[in-house]
Design an enzyme around this catalytic site. Structure first.
Site, PDB file in Angstrom:
ATOM      1  N   HIS A 154       0.830  -1.211   0.000  1.00  0.00           N
ATOM      2  CA  HIS A 154       0.000   0.000   0.000  1.00  0.00           C
ATOM      3  C   HIS A 154       0.868   1.266   0.000  1.00  0.00           C
ATOM      4  O   HIS A 154       0.505   2.290   0.585  1.00  0.00           O
ATOM      5  CB  HIS A 154      -0.965   0.009   1.190  1.00  0.00           C
ATOM      6  N   SER A 277      15.243  17.218 -19.386  1.00  0.00           N
ATOM      7  CA  SER A 277      14.199  18.230 -19.512  1.00  0.00           C
ATOM      8  C   SER A 277      14.712  19.389 -20.350  1.00  0.00           C
ATOM      9  O   SER A 277      15.904  19.700 -20.332  1.00  0.00           O
ATOM     10  CB  SER A 277      13.795  18.728 -18.120  1.00  0.00           C
TER      11      SER A 277
END
Length: 462
Positions: A154, A277
């Protein structure tokens, strides 16, 4: 954006491979149609249905023909199918022998058999890539058999594990895909020769023998029945690709999250400028994993399309068949691309063992709370041990102190474990890796490999 990324000069090799495109391009497809027509002629000549000389001339014509693709395109758009157009050109090239071409066959016989040949060869490429990926994962699991890291459920730290154990989980899925492929091949690589309504009325007696010889000529299985409208074989092939890309996407998701700055446990191979980027110089995006995930999402939709295309009317469908023409090539291209990205990414994966160990310490021992609980359970009972350790975890979180310090102040736990030294020993993550090493060994052995774990422990510095 291009109309089709699969043939784009910019995006083509991100969503496919040259090798897979070569199996499904127009030239290869028309070549398969010709191959099937020639195989049919050879089979019929062997049975004396057509003259041997005619079959020989058809073969010779096939070897020298220069297909007019522009004419093929125009006639295909008009007819709706490409077989009549190629039969026109090949029969013309074969002269008088052309009268024996396509004897007793229907359009879908030729197209389905050609597709079976494409799928067979494409699956062989997939199998080769899976085997290569399996070798990469074996090496990764072997190298990091004893590399401790946080196991997470989780998205929360759960219990310690090893990176080798994680890689072995990935490996086990790839192993199953290799097995699945070998199992489905006889159901997928199947020829088709049944005539207009699937009864072989056009050739009569000896038709099944003719069908068998055609399949023999092409190295395909003989069908149990006509599968003009029973498309489970091809649907299974695409569903299989959905399973493969789904497993690749699971691996990619793990890697992408572990690449994030907050985790920093792995990084994709460094290539100057890769994942950069246009504005942020520090960025190093996990491009291979992203492409794997994107491809898997598309293949999943293609699986659904193939399931829908199975619903066909009577003895010849009125449209669902055409869905396959789009779905099958694209699904194979995307799967081939996913495997290529995975092989590149995992073969050069950078594993930061130091960061993995640091992350194990983030909770100051909470990750091994179960270790203490299970060690205390024989004396306190499981439920009481759970409650005591649960309260200690809450106190550690509230006070910001290591769990071991909190537990050492609990007389019940200290007594149950046999002293403070034992309490602290049970709070060491490396001491609570369970059978992860043995499980890695088993996964590798089941994959057909052996390893020397003593050498591994020395190499891993443990």
């Amino acid at each position: 954006m291009p109309g089709l990324v699969f043939s784009s000069a910019l995006f083509g090799n991100m969503f496919g491979t040259e090798e897979m495109r070569a199996l499904f391009n127009d030239s290869a497809l028309v070549g398969r149609y010709i191959e099937v027509e020639c195989a049919l002629a050879r089979a019929q000549a062997r049975l004396g249905v057509i003259p041997v000389d005619a079959a020989d001339e058809i073969m010779a014509a096939a070897s020298r023909i220069h297909v007019d693709m522009d004419l093929m395109r125009k006639e295909t758009e008009n007819v709706g199918y490409p077989i009549l157009p190629i039969v026109h050109q090949l029969s013309k090239e074969a002269g008088d022998a052309g009268g024996y071409l396509h004897w007793g066959a229907t359009t879908q016989d030729i197209m389905d058999t050609a597709t079976a040949l494409q799928v067979r060869d494409a699956l062989n490429v997939i199998r080769r890539d899976l085997v290569e990926l399996r070798e990469i994962l074996v090496s990764l699991a072997l190298k990091h058999r004893n590399t401790p890291m946080a196991g997470r459920t989780h998205l929360q730290q759960a219990l310690p594990t090893t990176f080798g154990n994680k890689a072995a989980v990935w490996l086990s899925a790839i192993d199953r895909h290799v097995t699945r492929l070998d199992q489905i091949m006889p159901r997928v690589a199947v020829g088709q020769f049944s005539g207009a309504s699937g009864t072989l009325a056009s050739v009569g007696e000896g038709g099944l023998e003719m069908q068998a010889l055609l399949c023999e000529e092409l190295g395909l299985e003989q069908p149990a029945m006509c599968w003009h409208v029973a498309r489970d074989g091809l649907a299974e092939a695409v569903a299989y690709l959905g399973l493969v890309t789904g497993s690749l996407a699971k691996i990619a998701t793990d890697v992408m999250i572990m690449c994030s700055v907050e985790f920093g446990e792995v990084a994709e191979p460094f290539v100057h400028g890769r994942g950069a980027s246009s504005t942020m110089p520090q960025k190093r995006n996990p491009i291979s994993s992203e492409m794997i995930l994107a491809g898997a999402k598309i293949v999943r939709q293609h699986v659904a399309a193939m399931m829908d295309a199975m619903i066909q009317d009577f003895e010849r469908a009125t449209g669902p068949w055409h869905v396959e023409w789009v779905v099958i090539p694209e699904a194979f291209l995307l799967t081939a691309a996913g495997l290529t990205h995975a092989k590149f990414m995992l073969s050069g994966l950078i594993v930061d063992k130091k960061r993995m160990r640091q992350n194990l310490d983030l909770t100051h021992g909470l990750i091994v709370a179960e270790s203490v609980m299970m060690a205390a359970a024989p004396k306190l009972g499981r439920q009481l041990a759970h409650e005591v350790v649960y309260d200690a975890c809450r106190a550690a979180l509230d006070q910001g102190d290591p769990l071991a310090d909190i537990l050492c102040n609990n007389k019940e736990i200290v007594s149950a474990l046999g002293g403070e030294d034992q309490v602290r020993a049970h709070c060491e993550p490396e001491a609570y890796l369970g059978l992860s090493g043995q499980m890695v060994d088993r996964a590798i052995a089941l994959s057909g490999h052996t390893q020397n774990t003593q050498d591994l422990e020395t190499a891993d510095g443990l």
